[in-house]
Design a protein around this motif. Sequence first.
Motif, PDB file in Angstrom:
ATOM      1  N   HIS A   1     -24.407  56.520  28.144  1.00  0.00           N
ATOM      2  CA  HIS A   1     -24.561  55.154  27.618  1.00  0.00           C
ATOM      3  C   HIS A   1     -26.029  54.763  27.555  1.00  0.00           C
ATOM      4  CE1 HIS A   1     -24.456  50.673  27.857  1.00  0.00           C
ATOM      5  NE2 HIS A   1     -23.534  50.866  26.927  1.00  0.00           N
ATOM      6  N   ARG A   2     -26.798  55.082  28.592  1.00  0.00           N
ATOM      7  CA  ARG A   2     -28.228  54.752  28.586  1.00  0.00           C
ATOM      8  C   ARG A   2     -28.957  55.501  27.477  1.00  0.00           C
ATOM      9  NH1 ARG A   2     -27.515  55.086  34.254  1.00  0.00           N
ATOM     10  NH2 ARG A   2     -28.450  57.170  34.313  1.00  0.00           N
ATOM     11  N   LEU A   3     -28.610  56.761  27.284  1.00  0.00           N
ATOM     12  CA  LEU A   3     -29.246  57.526  26.212  1.00  0.00           C
ATOM     13  C   LEU A   3     -28.942  56.925  24.854  1.00  0.00           C
ATOM     14  CD1 LEU A   3     -28.454  61.123  27.505  1.00  0.00           C
ATOM     15  CD2 LEU A   3     -30.739  60.139  27.284  1.00  0.00           C
ATOM     16  N   LEU A   4     -27.688  56.568  24.624  1.00  0.00           N
ATOM     17  CA  LEU A   4     -27.298  55.972  23.339  1.00  0.00           C
ATOM     18  C   LEU A   4     -27.989  54.632  23.114  1.00  0.00           C
ATOM     19  CD1 LEU A   4     -23.524  56.908  23.450  1.00  0.00           C
ATOM     20  CD2 LEU A   4     -25.138  57.640  21.671  1.00  0.00           C
ATOM     21  N   GLN A   5     -28.096  53.826  24.175  1.00  0.00           N
ATOM     22  CA  GLN A   5     -28.767  52.536  24.035  1.00  0.00           C
ATOM     23  C   GLN A   5     -30.240  52.702  23.675  1.00  0.00           C
ATOM     24  OE1 GLN A   5     -27.505  49.220  24.229  1.00  0.00           O
ATOM     25  NE2 GLN A   5     -25.699  50.492  23.844  1.00  0.00           N
ATOM     26  N   MET A   6     -30.893  53.722  24.232  1.00  0.00           N
ATOM     27  CA  MET A   6     -32.292  53.975  23.887  1.00  0.00           C
ATOM     28  C   MET A   6     -32.425  54.429  22.436  1.00  0.00           C
ATOM     29  SD  MET A   6     -35.400  53.781  24.672  1.00  0.00           S
ATOM     30  CE  MET A   6     -35.237  53.350  26.412  1.00  0.00           C
ATOM     31  N   LEU A   7     -31.476  55.261  21.971  1.00  0.00           N
ATOM     32  CA  LEU A   7     -31.501  55.669  20.575  1.00  0.00           C
ATOM     33  C   LEU A   7     -31.299  54.466  19.652  1.00  0.00           C
ATOM     34  CD1 LEU A   7     -29.445  59.010  20.646  1.00  0.00           C
ATOM     35  CD2 LEU A   7     -31.924  58.737  20.517  1.00  0.00           C
TER      36      LEU A   7
ATOM     37  N   VAL B   1     -18.948  56.880  23.795  1.00  0.00           N
ATOM     38  CA  VAL B   1     -19.711  57.210  24.995  1.00  0.00           C
ATOM     39  C   VAL B   1     -19.089  58.411  25.724  1.00  0.00           C
ATOM     40  CG1 VAL B   1     -20.458  56.363  27.255  1.00  0.00           C
ATOM     41  CG2 VAL B   1     -20.565  54.855  25.268  1.00  0.00           C
ATOM     42  N   SER B   2     -17.773  58.419  25.848  1.00  0.00           N
ATOM     43  CA  SER B   2     -17.116  59.520  26.558  1.00  0.00           C
ATOM     44  C   SER B   2     -17.334  60.848  25.849  1.00  0.00           C
ATOM     45  CB  SER B   2     -15.618  59.248  26.697  1.00  0.00           C
ATOM     46  OG  SER B   2     -15.382  58.117  27.507  1.00  0.00           O
ATOM     47  N   GLU B   3     -17.272  60.832  24.513  1.00  0.00           N
ATOM     48  CA  GLU B   3     -17.505  62.055  23.745  1.00  0.00           C
ATOM     49  C   GLU B   3     -18.928  62.556  23.945  1.00  0.00           C
ATOM     50  OE1 GLU B   3     -15.840  59.832  20.216  1.00  0.00           O
ATOM     51  OE2 GLU B   3     -15.539  61.910  19.572  1.00  0.00           O
TER      52      GLU B   3
END
Length: 244
Positions: free
Chosen positions: A45-51, A30-32
Motif C-alpha cells: 500500500h505504501r509503495l502504491l501510494q508513493m507511485l 493492494v493484495s495482488e
Amino acid sequence: MKNKPPYAIDSVDHALHLATVLQQEGPMGVSEAAARLGVSRSTAHRLLQMLVYRDFAEQGPDRRYQAGPVLRPADPAGAPVALLRQAAMPHLRALVARVGETVNLQVLAGTETRFVASVECDQILRVGDRAGRALPAHQVSGGKALLAALPPAELTRRYAGTDVDLVRLRRELGLVRRRGFAVNDQLTEAGLTAVGVAIPWPGGAEPAAALSVALPSARFDHDLLPTWVGALSAAATAIAHDLG
C-alpha cells in the motif's frame, strides 16, 4: 551481464517493478501487488501510494491501481500474462534444474518482447533476472520464435515504417520456422547467448508466449544445443497443456 547491484535498495526495486507491472499488465489491488512482490499488504500500500504521489499510478473508482500519466501507453501483449505466469512458473523452475542455466518467459507486444518471468540458476557467473524488461523482438531468441509464427501480412504491418530490414528478417524467421527454435548470439548484450522456442497456444492459435534459456556466451556449446532445445520444447508443451 546486467545483474542486481550488490547494494540494491529493495524499496526502490519494488517500486520500479510495481510501476512496470502496472504499465504492462493493467490494474491490480493492494493484495495482488503484495503477492506479486512478496511483501506485506501495508508495504504494498505504501509503495502504491508513493507511485500515485509521483503520477506513476492512479487509483480507480474500484480502488484498484492502474498506470498513471507518467507511464506512456504500452502495446498490449497478446497473452493473459497473469494466467500464463501462474501456469509456467513450476515448469520454469524444473527447466532450470534440468539445464542449469537461467530461463525466461516472454510475450510479444508490438515489436517488443517483454520478459514476464525469470528463474535464475545458481551458478556464480549467470544471466540475471530479466522480469519487467522489454527488448526488440527481432533480436531476442523468444521474440524471433514468436515473430516466425506470425502471418506474413501481420509481420509487415508491425514493422512498416521501422528501420528493420524486413527482407533480411523474413529470411531469418524462415530458418527459425524450419529449425523450431531461435538463437540470440550477443545481439542484445555482449557476452550473453540465448536459445528460445514458442509455446504452442491452446486451440491452435498463434503462439503468444515463448521460453528461453539464457547463459554466458563463454558456456555456449553447439553440441549442447539439441539438449537445450529438447528441454525447452518439453517445458513449452507442458505449459500449453496446463493452459489448455
